[in-house]
Write a protein that holds these residues in place. Structure first.
Motif, PDB file in Angstrom:
ATOM      1  N   SER A 141       4.533   8.133   4.745  1.00 20.68           N
ATOM      2  CA  SER A 141       3.151   8.266   4.284  1.00 20.68           C
ATOM      3  C   SER A 141       2.955   9.720   3.886  1.00 20.68           C
ATOM      4  O   SER A 141       3.757  10.583   4.254  1.00 20.68           O
ATOM      5  CB  SER A 141       2.172   7.908   5.404  1.00 20.68           C
ATOM      6  N   ASN A 264      -2.322   1.779   4.514  1.00 23.03           N
ATOM      7  CA  ASN A 264      -2.428   3.215   4.281  1.00 23.03           C
ATOM      8  C   ASN A 264      -3.848   3.567   3.842  1.00 23.03           C
ATOM      9  O   ASN A 264      -4.337   3.043   2.860  1.00 23.03           O
ATOM     10  CB  ASN A 264      -1.406   3.629   3.218  1.00 23.03           C
ATOM     11  N   ASN A 269      -0.935   6.165   7.815  1.00 24.61           N
ATOM     12  CA  ASN A 269      -0.556   4.776   8.063  1.00 24.61           C
ATOM     13  C   ASN A 269      -1.236   4.243   9.314  1.00 24.61           C
ATOM     14  O   ASN A 269      -1.145   4.847  10.372  1.00 24.61           O
ATOM     15  CB  ASN A 269       0.963   4.654   8.242  1.00 24.61           C
TER      16      ASN A 269
END
Ligand code: GDP
Length: 459
Positions: A141, A264, A269
């Motif tokens: 992420s 997300n 996340n």
């Protein structure tokens, strides 16, 4: 682990399996000579660093592949040794043939993380930066990538280095007193020392505290979706993910097992866990599901409790809130199906304990889903992540920082109890030792083994 680096190691740096290209990496004093012995095109030993060369790799008369060879002459390379990267076609057969050939020419198969280990041992970066390399590769992420990159680029290391230097200064003053111990002198002003240790403890305390958020950013934030059967948990999960993943059904209690998906939001996340419904369990399987829900809630950082505004009674709602409420666990009460009961507010005005927020949605009609997402983010992250602060993300670092903190606290009470300089010096050395474990000023073979064996081969 054997730290001799006079041999030359080889491994595939790209993933196993067929790809457009495969990159085989060599590192060590003989990297260029070994590559040159199987390369037809130019004499690689006569080429400048940071150049790329086209040619073929041949095993005797047999041409294995047409390749590009990149040269990095040490110390201007990742490992600070001579490094050669051979980009070949991504056939497993070609890759394995070239690696075997290079091993016949004198290279050795690299162990997991051995390139990065060499980079660390040769002073390319400190241990926490080497660990950041693994974190960067694993990042999934924007936030986890940013934290790993900051650690790799040394933001965290320099903060630790400052701390260490101050402690070393402190230790040296105490040592000076030890040299003159006969004469009963105090070089180190005790008041100033106390202030210094106070300051250091505060900084370390802040780093320790940052772990909770750092870990959440790195691993994702565990978010449990709980509620009675048919409340709309699976529909909500789908609405959040925008896909038909969880099975939606009319039969109460069909989502027996838990389903996990990653959502997300703003670069963070959230690991959404859809649980089996909460209700008075009658059959054995449902009982297991309820138990699992409670277990998952205890491991989560955020709870979304979904209820059906059409069917739940105010009493049942209060009961559920009471059962699920955990002080310190941020909780969103999600009133669902407001498409059927738009005036739901007249039916429910539950008393909300601290940390609980009510939000109304329709999972099926996708009403207020983006507001819910924003709330999920705000409740857990907002205001805590400004992009500049140092976040501790590694449990090994956390433990070392905690031990450093304990040693500093011991030093402080030592000063208060007016213990002799040699005792103070011992406590300070302890603190220095633990701090050094993070950056790798202090290492053991076990520690290095432990860290680098978790890397992939070829990194
Ligand atoms: P779960 O048991 O909590 O996972 O509930 P499901 O997601 O399986 O939903 C149960 C039923 O409620 C399904 O028929 C859904 O279509 C329906 N449902 C879910 N959310 C809504 C909503 O916002 N409005 C309406 N009208 N029906 C919904």
């Amino acid at each position: 682990m054997n730290h001799l680096t006079h041999d030359t190691i080889v491994a595939l740096a790209t993933p196993n399996g067929t790809g457009a290209i495969g990159v085989i990496r060599l590192s060590g004093p003989d990297a260029v000579v070994i590559a040159n012995s199987v390369f037809k095109g130019k004499n690689l030993t006569k080429q400048a660093s940071h150049t790329i060369h086209f040619g073929t790799i041949t095993d005797g008369d047999l041409v294995l592949d047409e390749v590009l060879v990149s040269l990095f002459v040490g110390p201007r390379s990742y490992t600070r040794e001579n490094v050669v990267e051979i980009s070949c076609h991504g056939s497993n057969y070609i890759i394995q043939s070239i690696i075997k050939l290079l091993i016949r020419q004198g290279a050795r198969s690299a162990k997991p993380g051995e390139f990065t280990l060499r980079a660390f041992l040769n002073g390319q970066f400190d241990l926490s930066q080497a660990e950041a390399v693994a974190d960067l590769i694993a990042s999934d992420s924007k936030a986890s990538q940013q934290v790993a990159l900051q650690q790799l680029r040394g933001g965290y290391s320099s903060e630790l280095k400052d701390l260490r230097e101050q402690l070393v200064h402190f230790a040296s003053m105490i040592e000076l007193e030890l040299d003159f111990s006969e004469e009963d002198v105090e070089f180190a002003n005790r008041g100033q020392l106390k202030q210094l240790i106070h300051d250091l403890t505060r900084v370390i305390g802040k780093l320790i505290q940052s772990f909770e958020l750092g870990n959440a950013v790195k691993q994702g934030i565990n978010t449990v979706i709980a509620g009675r059967p048919n409340a709309g948990k699976s529909t909500l999960l789908n609405a959040l993910l925008n896909e038909e993943r969880a099975i939606v059904s009319h039969i109460a209690g069909t989502t027996r097992d838990t389903i996990e998906e990653t959502l997300n939001i703003n670069g963070i996340n959230f690991r959404l866990i859809d649980t089996a419904g909460i209700r008075e369990a009658t059959d054995a399987i449902e009982q297991i599901g309820v138990q699992k829900t409670m277990e998952k809630i205890s491991q989560s950082a955020l709870l979304l409790y979904v209820f059906d505004v059409e069917s739940i009674t105010p009493d049942e709602l209060s009961q559920d809130i009471q059962n699920l409420y955990k002080p310190g666990l941020p909780t969103l009460l999600v009133a669902n199906k407001i498409d059927i009961v738009p005036d739901y507010k007249q039916r429910y005005s539950p008393a909300l304990p601290e940390g609980v927020t009510l939000v109304a949605i329709s999972a099926k009609e996708k009403l207020h889903i983006s507001q819910l997402k924003q709330l999920v983010y705000d409740t857990t992250i907002q205001g805590r992540l400004n992009g500049n602060e140092t976040l501790v993300t590694n449990i090994r670092h956390l433990e070392a920082l905690q031990k450093t903190e304990q040693a500093l606290i011991k030093t402080l009470s030592g000063i208060d109890m007016q213990v002799t300089s040699d005792f103070l010096a011992m406590d300070i050395k302890q603190a220095l030792h633990y701090l050094g474990e993070i950056t790798g000023t202090v290492t053991t073979d076990d520690l290095l083994d432990n860290i680098f064996s978790k890397f992939c081969i070829g990194k």
